[in-house]
Design an enzyme around this catalytic site. Structure first.
Site, PDB file in Angstrom:
ATOM      1  N   GLU A  43    -149.565 -70.541 -87.567  1.00 21.67           N
ATOM      2  CA  GLU A  43    -147.572 -70.804 -88.480  1.00 21.67           C
ATOM      3  C   GLU A  43    -147.421 -72.605 -88.149  1.00 21.67           C
ATOM      4  OE1 GLU A  43    -149.071 -68.850 -86.091  1.00 21.67           O
ATOM      5  OE2 GLU A  43    -146.619 -68.227 -84.925  1.00 21.67           O
ATOM      6  N   HIS A  69    -150.486 -63.770 -93.702  1.00 23.58           N
ATOM      7  CA  HIS A  69    -150.165 -63.216 -92.353  1.00 23.58           C
ATOM      8  C   HIS A  69    -149.352 -65.215 -92.178  1.00 23.58           C
ATOM      9  CE1 HIS A  69    -150.963 -62.218 -87.873  1.00 23.58           C
ATOM     10  NE2 HIS A  69    -150.595 -63.101 -87.834  1.00 23.58           N
ATOM     11  N   GLU A  70    -150.064 -66.239 -92.125  1.00 23.80           N
ATOM     12  CA  GLU A  70    -149.188 -66.937 -91.027  1.00 23.80           C
ATOM     13  C   GLU A  70    -147.852 -67.166 -92.237  1.00 23.80           C
ATOM     14  OE1 GLU A  70    -150.278 -68.126 -89.396  1.00 23.80           O
ATOM     15  OE2 GLU A  70    -152.271 -67.460 -89.213  1.00 23.80           O
ATOM     16  N   HIS A 130    -144.933 -64.993 -90.707  1.00 22.58           N
ATOM     17  CA  HIS A 130    -144.371 -65.974 -90.112  1.00 22.58           C
ATOM     18  C   HIS A 130    -143.326 -66.968 -89.598  1.00 22.58           C
ATOM     19  CE1 HIS A 130    -147.009 -64.318 -85.920  1.00 22.58           C
ATOM     20  NE2 HIS A 130    -148.280 -65.068 -86.962  1.00 22.58           N
ATOM     21  N   GLU A 157    -146.751 -60.745 -83.891  1.00 23.19           N
ATOM     22  CA  GLU A 157    -148.142 -60.809 -83.785  1.00 23.19           C
ATOM     23  C   GLU A 157    -147.738 -59.455 -84.811  1.00 23.19           C
ATOM     24  OE1 GLU A 157    -149.799 -63.141 -84.761  1.00 23.19           O
ATOM     25  OE2 GLU A 157    -149.283 -64.928 -83.919  1.00 23.19           O
ATOM     26  N   ASP A 200    -153.235 -66.993 -73.322  1.00 24.54           N
ATOM     27  CA  ASP A 200    -153.525 -66.564 -73.384  1.00 24.54           C
ATOM     28  C   ASP A 200    -154.540 -65.099 -73.273  1.00 24.54           C
ATOM     29  OD1 ASP A 200    -155.247 -68.823 -75.466  1.00 24.54           O
ATOM     30  OD2 ASP A 200    -156.748 -68.709 -75.190  1.00 24.54           O
ATOM     31  N   TYR A 232    -151.463 -57.619 -81.892  1.00 23.81           N
ATOM     32  CA  TYR A 232    -151.675 -57.807 -83.224  1.00 23.81           C
ATOM     33  C   TYR A 232    -151.526 -55.560 -84.064  1.00 23.81           C
ATOM     34  CZ  TYR A 232    -152.678 -62.448 -83.519  1.00 23.81           C
ATOM     35  OH  TYR A 232    -152.987 -64.173 -83.178  1.00 23.81           O
TER      36      TYR A 232
HETATM   37  N1  BES Z   1    -149.742 -67.881 -84.117  1.00 29.24           N
HETATM   38  C1  BES Z   1    -151.429 -67.304 -84.489  1.00 29.24           C
HETATM   39  C2  BES Z   1    -152.456 -67.825 -83.617  1.00 29.24           C
HETATM   40  C3  BES Z   1    -152.275 -67.672 -81.911  1.00 29.24           C
HETATM   41  C4  BES Z   1    -152.097 -66.865 -81.651  1.00 29.24           C
HETATM   42  C5  BES Z   1    -152.945 -68.824 -81.559  1.00 29.24           C
HETATM   43  C6  BES Z   1    -151.406 -67.138 -79.451  1.00 29.24           C
HETATM   44  C7  BES Z   1    -152.534 -68.929 -79.915  1.00 29.24           C
HETATM   45  C8  BES Z   1    -152.392 -68.250 -79.563  1.00 29.24           C
HETATM   46  C9  BES Z   1    -151.470 -67.197 -85.850  1.00 29.24           C
HETATM   47  O1  BES Z   1    -150.796 -66.634 -86.822  1.00 29.24           O
HETATM   48  C10 BES Z   1    -152.679 -65.804 -85.442  1.00 29.24           C
HETATM   49  O2  BES Z   1    -152.434 -64.565 -85.190  1.00 29.24           O
HETATM   50  N2  BES Z   1    -153.701 -66.102 -86.218  1.00 29.24           N
HETATM   51  C11 BES Z   1    -155.197 -64.838 -86.586  1.00 29.24           C
HETATM   52  C12 BES Z   1    -155.660 -64.275 -87.923  1.00 29.24           C
HETATM   53  C13 BES Z   1    -154.471 -63.642 -88.480  1.00 29.24           C
HETATM   54  C14 BES Z   1    -154.967 -63.686 -89.869  1.00 29.24           C
HETATM   55  C15 BES Z   1    -154.887 -62.347 -87.382  1.00 29.24           C
HETATM   56  C16 BES Z   1    -156.253 -66.145 -85.678  1.00 29.24           C
HETATM   57  O3  BES Z   1    -156.407 -67.178 -85.660  1.00 29.24           O
HETATM   58  O4  BES Z   1    -156.889 -65.142 -86.219  1.00 29.24           O
HETATM   59 ZN    ZN Z   2    -150.764 -64.988 -86.574  1.00 33.87          ZN
END
Ligand code: BES
Ligand code: ZN
Length: 636
Positions: free
Chosen positions: A303, A327-328, A331, A350, A409, A417
């Site tokens: 995002e 989703h993005e 954010h 999330e 991580d 989520y």
């Molecule tokens: N912000 C996240 C990606 C992220 C979180 C990167 C923590 C590094 C550390 C992004 O918004 C996200 O949640 N992406 C998901 C997609 C979503 C539809 C659930 C993904 O990348 O799968």
């Molecule tokens: Zn996200």
């Protein structure tokens, strides 16, 4: 203890030591900052265990980047000027750095600053301690990245869609911004930024800021981000990119050969923005664009403000995976406006975003669509809870995480989520949608551009929605959701008529019906995903072959379906699919798809040996976020 555990332990010890030293060093007061909140009169930030920085003393107010992009050397070279707000007349500015080469540092009076780089701690990098005075208004750090700087992925022209130009992109979340910019790499710290980026003529540079829509023959691009953002939202991408508008304030960038497909796929982007605004208030960032990156992008989406980074694996040709855009986009409120103060509060980013995303999807695609996604989400969540519990990590199923000393991580699971989303749905059900929407809109408006933590959210919820109603409070069970494991007893039980039809077909197939007899007319991606997940681990090799003969799943154009299907193929060692699996693993770098496939392979000796061979070929195409995870899956 194996080598890795010893390494982890020693980095935890080193980091705790650093934290102790830093806090002993604090000049101002001996009061603990643990429970301080941004709404305190002191405006103190909670301690962030994942950062060496001291923003309660000196905070970055503005950042100016001046960087040259060298594709030849795979480095960024230049400087960053940090304008400071020295709140406590401190004499040391602590910054986060990792994998950076610091050349020299100038104070704004032109003098060279004295600085010291601390020990390198795994994941966290090195504390950069710079001597300043109370008169220092800014410092300029001259530095370069190194070709292994983990946020950055440098792609050769062969690794792009067009095959003519190299490509670069960054991924800063959670704590990788420090691998390309020396900064206060803590989500609670927000600052405005500007940048000058020089690159090859013929390429377009884009950032999470104001962007041009066309290449400039000089190869020099200037950017402004006039609203305060956290370091994890700093982003840069450079490549052979073109732009097409998709509405009043949105559009898409992609490589020329991909652009038309992306334009078609994202036709609903403007109405997503309109729906989001109707729910929770005006979009605060002006323009909303998406850049579709090469397939090695390790996430589905990121995002970055004004410019979401997205994987091309959502370009399915039928718009079935565009919830990711919702989703993005969501954010832009939950995360980019109201931001988790530390990574322990990640669910505030999330969980709220999944809830918001589903509200947008429901508005545009209707209730049955949302119900399917929600039911699939509950399936994922239950699986994750079962896995973490089995691994002895029940504490990682709490919404509020204890990630101190660990790689943030580790908190990137379905808990933040999906458990987060179901907690919000529980509140919605208890108070009614109308009241909940008013509350959320107020929450986003009043806390915009501020960090938020779990305790403060609970207090805000009490003050603005529950109003001390003890029966209502008891019915929500907030403490069980946030500080307890698994799913509390008041968790919603999502239902979906559409998916019930799929359940009938699952049962028929399990009871011996042939694939060609199944009723699958009008099934969408979500029906198929539910079908495949419902059969997970229950199929014989014969049944897998039968399904493939009738539905040709091995060659599905949908990456979500492929990811689930390949896992089933591996379970029964359906070797006909292995060439396709290999080509998937060597062409896609999205970790969410790679991890479960490699894990399935690693479950048998033969599978693991084959996975290792494939990984050797695939690794040069993966971003560090992905290859680090796969390496630990394949470790002996
Ligand atoms: N912000 C996240 C990606 C992220 C979180 C990167 C923590 C590094 C550390 C992004 O918004 C996200 O949640 N992406 C998901 C997609 C979503 C539809 C659930 C993904 O990348 O799968
Ligand atoms: Zn996200």
């Amino acid at each position: 203890m194996n080598k890795k555990q010893i390494r982890n332990l020693s980095s935890i010890i080193a980091l705790s030591l650093v934290a102790v030293l830093v806090s002993c060093n604090k000049s101002s007061e001996n009061k603990s900052t643990d429970d301080l909140t941004a709404t305190d009169s002191t405006n103190m930030l909670a301690k962030d265990a994942h950062s060496f920085s001291n923003p309660n003393e000196i905070a970055i107010a503005h950042m100016h980047l001046d960087l040259d992009v060298s594709f030849e050397k795979k480095v960024l070279v230049g400087s960053v000027k940090l304008t400071l707000n020295n709140k406590t007349n401190s004499e040391i500015l602590h910054l986060d750095t990792r994998q950076l080469n610091i050349e020299k540092i100038l104070l704004d009076n032109g003098e060279e600053a004295k600085f010291e780089l601390g020990e390198d701690v795994e994941y966290f990098g090195r504390d950069l301690a710079i001597e300043v005075t109370e008169d220092t208004k800014a410092v300029t750090i001259y530095y370069s990245t190194n070709p292994k700087s983990e946020a950055l992925q440098w792609l050769s022209k062969e690794q792009t869609a067009g095959k003519k130009h190299p490509y670069l992109f960054s991924q800063s979340q959670a704590i990788l911004a420090r691998t390309w910019i020396p900064c206060q790499d803590s989500p609670g710290v927000k600052y405005t930024y500007s940048a000058t980026i020089k690159t090859d003529p013929g390429l377009l540079a884009l950032m999470s800021a104001t962007n041009g829509q066309k290449k400039d023959s000089s190869g020099v691009y200037n950017f402004e981000m006039n609203q305060p953002v956290s370091s994890y939202l700093m982003a840069l991408t450079v490549g052979d990119l073109e732009y097409e508008s998709l509405g009043r304030n949105c559009g898409v960038y992609a490589e020329p050969t991909m652009l038309e497909k992306c334009v078609w796929e994202f036709a609903d982007m403007q109405s997503m923005i309109d729906s989001a605004e109707a729910l929770y208030g005006k979009y605060a960032w002006g323009q909303y664009d998406v850049v579709v990156l090469p397939p090695s992008f390790p996430f589905g989406g990121m995002e970055n403000p004004r410019l979401t980074f997205a994987t091309p694996t959502i370009i399915a040709g039928d718009r079935s995976l565009v919830a990711l855009i919702a989703h993005e986009l969501a954010h832009s409120w939950s995360g980019n406006l109201v931001t988790n103060e530390t990574w322990n509060d990640f669910w505030l980013n999330e969980g709220f975003t999944v809830y918001f995303e589903q509200r947008i999807m429901e508005k545009i695609f209707g209730k049955p669509y949302e119900e399917m996604q929600t039911k699939l989400g509950m399936g994922d969540l239950k699986k994750t809870i079962a896995r973490l519990t089995k691994e002895g990590k029940a504490e990682d199923t709490h919404l509020y995480l204890e990630l101190d000393g660990r790689n943030p991580d580790d908190g990137l699971t379905d808990i933040a989520y999906e458990k987060g989303r179901f907690f919000l749905q529980t509140i919605e059900k208890a108070v009614g949608r109308e009241k909940f929407d008013i509350f959320l809109k107020k929450y986003f408006t009043e806390n915009a551009f501020k960090p938020m933590n779990t305790k403060r959210f609970l207090a805000y919820l009490d003050d603005n929605l529950l109003h001390g109603d003890s029966a209502l409070k008891a019915s929500i069970m907030a403490d069980s959701w946030i500080y307890g494991p698994g799913l509390p007893e008041n968790a919603p039980q999502p239902e979906s008529e559409e998916l019930q039809k799929v359940e009938t077909e699952i049962l028929r197939f399990m009871n011996g019906e042939m694939a060609k007899e199944l009723v699958t007319e009008n099934w969408t991606t979500h029906h198929w995903l539910y079908f495949l997940r419902g059969l997970d681990g229950k199929l014989s090799l014969e049944q897998v072959k039968d399904l493939d003969k009738v539905f040709n799943l091995t060659h599905s154009g949908n990456n979500e379906i492929l990811c689930d299907w390949y896992q089933q193929c591996i379970s029964v060692e359906y070797k006909d699919a292995y060439p396709s699996i290999e080509s998937f693993l060597t062409s896609v770098g999205r970790r969410k798809f790679l991890s479960p496939i490699y894990e399935k392979l690693a479950a048998t000796e033969d599978g693991k040996a084959w996975a290792k061979e494939v990984f050797v070929k695939a690794k040069p195409g993966y971003h560090a976020v992905s290859y680090n995870s796969i390496e630990s899956i394949l470790a002996d």
